[in-house]
Scaffold this motif. Structure first.
Motif, PDB file in Angstrom:
ATOM      1  N   MET A  10     -13.810  27.197 102.395  1.00 48.57           N
ATOM      2  CA  MET A  10     -15.155  27.354 103.258  1.00 48.57           C
ATOM      3  C   MET A  10     -15.152  28.689 104.003  1.00 48.57           C
ATOM      4  O   MET A  10     -13.979  29.289 104.314  1.00 48.57           O
ATOM      5  N   SER A  11     -16.308  29.077 104.383  1.00 46.51           N
ATOM      6  CA  SER A  11     -16.353  30.151 105.296  1.00 46.51           C
ATOM      7  C   SER A  11     -17.747  30.023 105.855  1.00 46.51           C
ATOM      8  O   SER A  11     -18.438  29.336 105.394  1.00 46.51           O
ATOM      9  N   GLN A  12     -18.054  31.156 106.999  1.00 42.60           N
ATOM     10  CA  GLN A  12     -19.277  31.111 107.481  1.00 42.60           C
ATOM     11  C   GLN A  12     -19.830  32.416 107.281  1.00 42.60           C
ATOM     12  O   GLN A  12     -19.262  33.418 107.390  1.00 42.60           O
ATOM     13  N   LEU A  13     -21.034  32.630 106.748  1.00 42.85           N
ATOM     14  CA  LEU A  13     -21.846  33.824 106.506  1.00 42.85           C
ATOM     15  C   LEU A  13     -22.136  34.750 108.003  1.00 42.85           C
ATOM     16  O   LEU A  13     -22.881  33.889 108.678  1.00 42.85           O
ATOM     17  N   PRO A  14     -21.613  35.678 108.263  1.00 45.16           N
ATOM     18  CA  PRO A  14     -21.947  36.471 109.669  1.00 45.16           C
ATOM     19  C   PRO A  14     -23.410  36.385 109.763  1.00 45.16           C
ATOM     20  O   PRO A  14     -24.190  36.852 108.720  1.00 45.16           O
ATOM     21  N   GLN A  15     -23.892  36.627 111.062  1.00 43.55           N
ATOM     22  CA  GLN A  15     -25.347  36.754 111.102  1.00 43.55           C
ATOM     23  C   GLN A  15     -26.017  37.980 110.773  1.00 43.55           C
ATOM     24  O   GLN A  15     -27.046  38.097 109.915  1.00 43.55           O
TER      25      GLN A  15
END
Length: 140
Positions: A10-15
């Protein structure tokens, strides 16, 4: 039979990349809800970067994020959709949800453990929340 699984990292897409995914050159401006920011690698692989679809595009392609290890994605790629479908005897006829020439199996050839767990628990959760689903264990 050997079971095959999706990676699931998992990861988070930067703004800034989420904003960029909305503004892909040559395509209409995307709606904010069309961009996935909570990423989970859907590939079957043991090496190489993790990848997840960020935004589908109308021409049989999509915007994909790629990341390594625990680092957030640093760039986006527009990739053509995988052209294969589950045409095997008894298959669903569904298309593969990955990109063209992806590593590992097609989406119908691999097991997504998280998806399978949620799918298995959903009826019980909905029943417990009062959504009126029939109780499979009840006797008439």
């Amino acid at each position: 039979m050997l079971r095959r699984y999706v990676c699931g990292a998992m990861s988070q897409l930067p703004q800034d990349l989420a904003f960029a995914a909305l503004h892909i050159e040559g395509f209409a401006l995307g709606a904010p809800e069309s961009v996935t920011t909570d990423l989970r690698c859907t590939l079957e692989h043991t090496a190489g970067p993790h990848q997840d679809i960020v935004r589908p595009l109308p021409d049989d392609s999509a915007v994909w994020a790629e990341w390594v290890g625990d680092e957030p994605p640093e760039a986006l790629r527009v990739r053509l959709d995988c052209p294969f479908t589950d045409d095997e005897p008894g298959g669903t006829g569904d298309g593969c949800s990955q990109y063209k020439a992806h590593p590992g199996g097609h989406t119908w050839q691999v097991i997504d453990v998280l998806h399978a767990a949620v799918e298995a628990m959903a009826p019980e959760i909905l029943r417990g929340a009062g959504y009126g689903l029939p109780d499979d264990t009840a006797t008439p």
